[in-house]
Design a protein around this motif. Structure first.
Motif, mmCIF file in Angstrom:
data_model
loop_
_atom_site.group_PDB
_atom_site.id
_atom_site.type_symbol
_atom_site.label_atom_id
_atom_site.label_comp_id
_atom_site.label_asym_id
_atom_site.label_seq_id
_atom_site.Cartn_x
_atom_site.Cartn_y
_atom_site.Cartn_z
ATOM 1 N N ASP A 147 -9.513 -2.776 -10.155
ATOM 2 C CA ASP A 147 -8.085 -2.861 -9.907
ATOM 3 C C ASP A 147 -7.478 -4.045 -10.671
ATOM 4 O O ASP A 147 -8.073 -5.104 -10.740
ATOM 5 C CB ASP A 147 -7.867 -3.042 -8.403
ATOM 6 C CG ASP A 147 -6.436 -2.783 -7.994
ATOM 7 O OD1 ASP A 147 -5.614 -3.703 -8.163
ATOM 8 O OD2 ASP A 147 -6.154 -1.682 -7.520
ATOM 9 N N LYS A 179 -5.027 -7.109 -6.547
ATOM 10 C CA LYS A 179 -5.933 -7.673 -5.560
ATOM 11 C C LYS A 179 -6.591 -6.602 -4.690
ATOM 12 O O LYS A 179 -7.272 -6.926 -3.722
ATOM 13 C CB LYS A 179 -5.158 -8.637 -4.639
ATOM 14 C CG LYS A 179 -4.543 -9.822 -5.362
ATOM 15 C CD LYS A 179 -5.595 -10.836 -5.755
ATOM 16 C CE LYS A 179 -5.002 -12.106 -6.325
ATOM 17 N NZ LYS A 179 -4.545 -11.957 -7.710
ATOM 18 N N ARG A 180 -6.409 -5.342 -5.010
ATOM 19 C CA ARG A 180 -6.979 -4.277 -4.197
ATOM 20 C C ARG A 180 -8.393 -3.962 -4.660
ATOM 21 O O ARG A 180 -8.840 -4.399 -5.726
ATOM 22 C CB ARG A 180 -6.098 -3.030 -4.277
ATOM 23 C CG ARG A 180 -4.687 -3.255 -3.743
ATOM 24 C CD ARG A 180 -4.659 -3.392 -2.234
ATOM 25 N NE ARG A 180 -5.066 -2.171 -1.587
ATOM 26 C CZ ARG A 180 -4.226 -1.177 -1.265
ATOM 27 N NH1 ARG A 180 -2.944 -1.292 -1.518
ATOM 28 N NH2 ARG A 180 -4.672 -0.085 -0.665
ATOM 29 N N GLU A 181 -9.094 -3.177 -3.877
ATOM 30 C CA GLU A 181 -10.454 -2.767 -4.212
ATOM 31 C C GLU A 181 -10.395 -1.333 -4.738
ATOM 32 O O GLU A 181 -10.355 -0.376 -3.947
ATOM 33 C CB GLU A 181 -11.341 -2.840 -2.965
ATOM 34 C CG GLU A 181 -11.501 -4.230 -2.380
ATOM 35 C CD GLU A 181 -12.429 -5.075 -3.226
ATOM 36 O OE1 GLU A 181 -11.996 -6.143 -3.662
ATOM 37 O OE2 GLU A 181 -13.579 -4.657 -3.447
ATOM 38 N N SER A 182 -10.395 -1.194 -6.026
ATOM 39 C CA SER A 182 -10.334 0.146 -6.603
ATOM 40 C C SER A 182 -11.009 0.154 -7.961
ATOM 41 O O SER A 182 -11.314 -0.897 -8.524
ATOM 42 C CB SER A 182 -8.878 0.622 -6.744
ATOM 43 O OG SER A 182 -8.243 -0.021 -7.827
ATOM 44 N N ASP A 205 -11.881 -1.157 0.289
ATOM 45 C CA ASP A 205 -10.455 -1.462 0.285
ATOM 46 C C ASP A 205 -9.917 -1.483 1.713
ATOM 47 O O ASP A 205 -10.362 -0.721 2.568
ATOM 48 C CB ASP A 205 -9.698 -0.422 -0.544
ATOM 49 C CG ASP A 205 -8.227 -0.772 -0.715
ATOM 50 O OD1 ASP A 205 -7.392 -0.205 0.015
ATOM 51 O OD2 ASP A 205 -7.928 -1.647 -1.550
ATOM 52 N N ARG A 206 -8.919 -2.349 1.939
ATOM 53 C CA ARG A 206 -8.405 -2.513 3.301
ATOM 54 C C ARG A 206 -7.742 -1.267 3.858
ATOM 55 O O ARG A 206 -7.529 -1.154 5.058
ATOM 56 C CB ARG A 206 -7.413 -3.667 3.346
ATOM 57 C CG ARG A 206 -8.097 -5.005 3.303
ATOM 58 C CD ARG A 206 -7.101 -6.150 3.252
ATOM 59 N NE ARG A 206 -7.791 -7.424 3.140
ATOM 60 C CZ ARG A 206 -8.109 -8.204 4.170
ATOM 61 N NH1 ARG A 206 -7.761 -7.845 5.387
ATOM 62 N NH2 ARG A 206 -8.750 -9.327 3.991
ATOM 63 N N GLY A 248 -11.663 -5.584 2.334
ATOM 64 C CA GLY A 248 -10.803 -6.143 1.298
ATOM 65 C C GLY A 248 -11.569 -6.918 0.252
ATOM 66 O O GLY A 248 -12.580 -6.473 -0.251
ATOM 67 N N GLU A 249 -11.038 -8.132 -0.055
ATOM 68 C CA GLU A 249 -11.483 -8.864 -1.228
ATOM 69 C C GLU A 249 -12.963 -9.210 -1.269
ATOM 70 O O GLU A 249 -13.529 -9.369 -2.331
ATOM 71 C CB GLU A 249 -10.680 -10.171 -1.358
ATOM 72 C CG GLU A 249 -9.205 -9.958 -1.650
ATOM 73 C CD GLU A 249 -8.371 -9.883 -0.393
ATOM 74 O OE1 GLU A 249 -7.147 -9.798 -0.518
ATOM 75 O OE2 GLU A 249 -8.949 -9.897 0.708
ATOM 76 N N ASP A 250 -13.601 -9.381 -0.105
ATOM 77 C CA ASP A 250 -14.992 -9.826 -0.165
ATOM 78 C C ASP A 250 -15.981 -8.683 -0.350
ATOM 79 O O ASP A 250 -17.187 -8.886 -0.253
ATOM 80 C CB ASP A 250 -15.353 -10.655 1.079
ATOM 81 C CG ASP A 250 -14.954 -9.966 2.366
ATOM 82 O OD1 ASP A 250 -15.053 -10.588 3.424
ATOM 83 O OD2 ASP A 250 -14.537 -8.794 2.295
ATOM 84 N N GLY A 251 -15.488 -7.491 -0.622
ATOM 85 C CA GLY A 251 -16.372 -6.380 -0.947
ATOM 86 C C GLY A 251 -17.233 -5.897 0.190
ATOM 87 O O GLY A 251 -18.338 -5.394 -0.036
ATOM 88 N N ALA A 257 -17.931 -2.513 -7.469
ATOM 89 C CA ALA A 257 -17.007 -2.942 -8.511
ATOM 90 C C ALA A 257 -17.671 -2.961 -9.881
ATOM 91 O O ALA A 257 -16.996 -2.974 -10.894
ATOM 92 C CB ALA A 257 -16.454 -4.323 -8.177
ATOM 93 N N ALA A 258 -19.004 -2.970 -9.915
ATOM 94 C CA ALA A 258 -19.700 -3.073 -11.198
ATOM 95 C C ALA A 258 -20.240 -1.727 -11.679
ATOM 96 O O ALA A 258 -20.996 -1.678 -12.644
ATOM 97 C CB ALA A 258 -20.843 -4.075 -11.083
#
Lengths: 166, 303
Positions: free
Chosen positions: B115, B118-121, B163-164, B200-203, B276-277
């Motif tokens: 993303d 700041k989102r998880e995508s 993602d939240r 969220g951000e911390d995966g 994310a990887a």
């Protein structure tokens, strides 16, 4: 300002953000905002009107590559652009301390906009991650903006005109 | 018209779009992920190389080598047994049942990157041209990655399970081996179906609706229920995801009392892999129903 150079900068900044973010984030979820550094560079050097439009444009393109709502980063980066433009006359554009300070405040402003959006519309975001991201971005700002300042000739920024506050 | 008025108008439009308009209205116009692939891909490769060099090792596996070998043998036997049972059911049942890996219904798609905000995508290189549509499950080697959030001609965006905004009902499972017979099996743990939410951000993911007494961290006064423990697998078991049921979401990383609701547990779940990887994912562009319609027979969702 040369808009071709601007679009190349936007393309590279967003490409780097999308490609690198997964690998440079901290365990706590803090991640630098490389796109914001491009916004700050444009806002620091371009004339007011072009700077504001440029900041808005970068935010709009960022919105196209995120799952967040369209317009959020256009708004956030425009707010950052407005802040930096208003400080153009007061700061030394090439000093690292300026870069750090502007990077920190800019990241906090953008993060706050996203945070408020999360509180109102959801999903919420972590304040600690937002603060961490702001510090991370500010830490990278002297390096990134320093390099960009060396290339400012490619953008052909015209002399700034004195203008009223926005 | 003066620039100030134009810019004010643009800001107002952004404000309205971000804070008032439903996101679905603008989804279709927002897919240009593929455009950034030439920069994002090499940058990601460089980042991955550095991360691999300087990062800690993956989640440590403290099991003994002999235990791992024994577990592998048990799993091979279990797969063989289940395959035999499946063949037997197929012969008994007149209707065709879903067989094989879900991969036959999936389209492999390259990942452009993550993303931009700041989102998880994940941004994917493929879009509607590859049959990708909003809402389709996205899988990877070990389990569920997320679901397609938006798809267009220029690419698509996947909302990750971390993602939240992500919500799904799961199930706790644990791989157990009977000490006497040596038989290996997956058993369900806990009783309350966990609602898995992205953190969220911390995966990570969190579960907050499971009573503490159903976990190893609480006073277990329910003898018929196997308490949830750290290390248990969380799998998808949601009616909204009928064809991805059973896919791994992650492992239980920690169990603590929920500070705001002490009778409930705060369970943290770590995804089975670094979402994310990922470089490639499998998007479920077809379902067994679609395949059946094409083949002319009826199939049922995976149980």
């Amino acid at each position: 300002m040369r808009w071709v150079a601007y679009f190349i900068l936007v393309y590279i900044a967003i490409g780097l953000q999308v490609g690198l973010q997964a690998h440079i984030r901290t365990d706590g979820g803090s991640r630098p905002d490389l796109i914001l550094l491009a916004v700050i560079f444009i806002a620091l050097n371009a004339p007011r009107d072009q700077a504001l439009l440029g900041a808005f444009g970068i935010g709009l393109v960022t919105d196209l590559v995120t799952v967040g709502p369209l317009g959020l980063y256009a708004l956030a980066y425009s707010i950052v652009g407005m802040f930096v433009v208003s400080a153009q006359e007061l700061v030394s554009r090439s000093h690292p301390v300026t870069h750090f300070a502007v990077g920190l405040v800019g990241a906090l402003l953008a993060g706050l906009t996203v945070l408020i959006h999360g509180w109102i519309k959801g999903p919420g975001t972590s304040i600690s991650a937002m603060l961490g991201s702001a510090l991370y971005t500010a830490a990278l700002a002297p390096v990134a903006l320093g390099v960009l300042q060396l290339m400012r000739g490619a953008f052909a920024f015209t002399a700034r005109r004195r203008s009223g506050s926005f | 018209m003066r620039f100030t008025e134009v810019f004010t108008g643009l800001l107002l439009l952004s404000l309205i779009s971000a804070f008032f308009l439903p996101a679905e209205l603008t989804k279709s116009a927002r897919n240009i992920q593929a455009v950034f692939y030439p920069v994002a891909r090499p940058a990601g490769a460089v980042g991955a190389a550095f991360a691999k060099r300087f990062a800690d090792a993956d989640v440590p596996d403290n099991r003994k080598l002999t235990d791992i070998r024994m577990e592998n043998d048990q799993l091979r036997q279990m797969v063989s047994q289940l395959t035999a049972e499946l063949l037997e059911l197929q012969q008994l049942n007149a209707d065709r049942q879903m067989v094989g890996d879900l991969r036959q219904y999936c389209t492999p798609v390259r990942v452009v990157g993550t993303d931009s905000g700041k989102r998880e995508s994940l941004a994917l290189l493929g879009g509607t041209g590859q049959g990708i549509r909003s809402g389709q499950p996205v899988l990877a080697l070990k389990g569920l990655v997320g679901k397609v959030h938006s798809a267009g001609v220029g690419g698509s965006q996947v909302m990750l399970v971390t993602d939240r905004e992500f919500r799904a009902i799961g199930e706790f499972r644990r791989f157990e081996r009977n000490a006497q017979s040596g038989e290996a099996r997956y058993v369900a743990t806990g009783a309350t179906p966990p609602v898995v939410k992205g953190a969220g951000e911390d995966g990570l993911m969190t579960i907050t609706n499971v009573p503490l007494k159903e976990t190893a961290a609480g006073k277990n006064d329910m003898p018929d229920i196997e308490p949830v423990k750290v290390g248990d697998v969380v799998v998808l078991n949601d009616d909204e995801w009928p064809y991805a049921r059973g896919r791994w979401l992650g492992h239980v990383e920690s169990i603590e009392p929920n500070r705001s609701a002490p009778l409930f547990a705060q369970i943290t779940v770590r995804p089975a892999l670094n979402l994310a990887a990922l470089r490639e994912v499998q998007v479920m562009t077809r379902t067994p129903d679609d395949a059946a319609a094409t083949a002319g027979s009826v199939l049922t969702p995976q149980q």
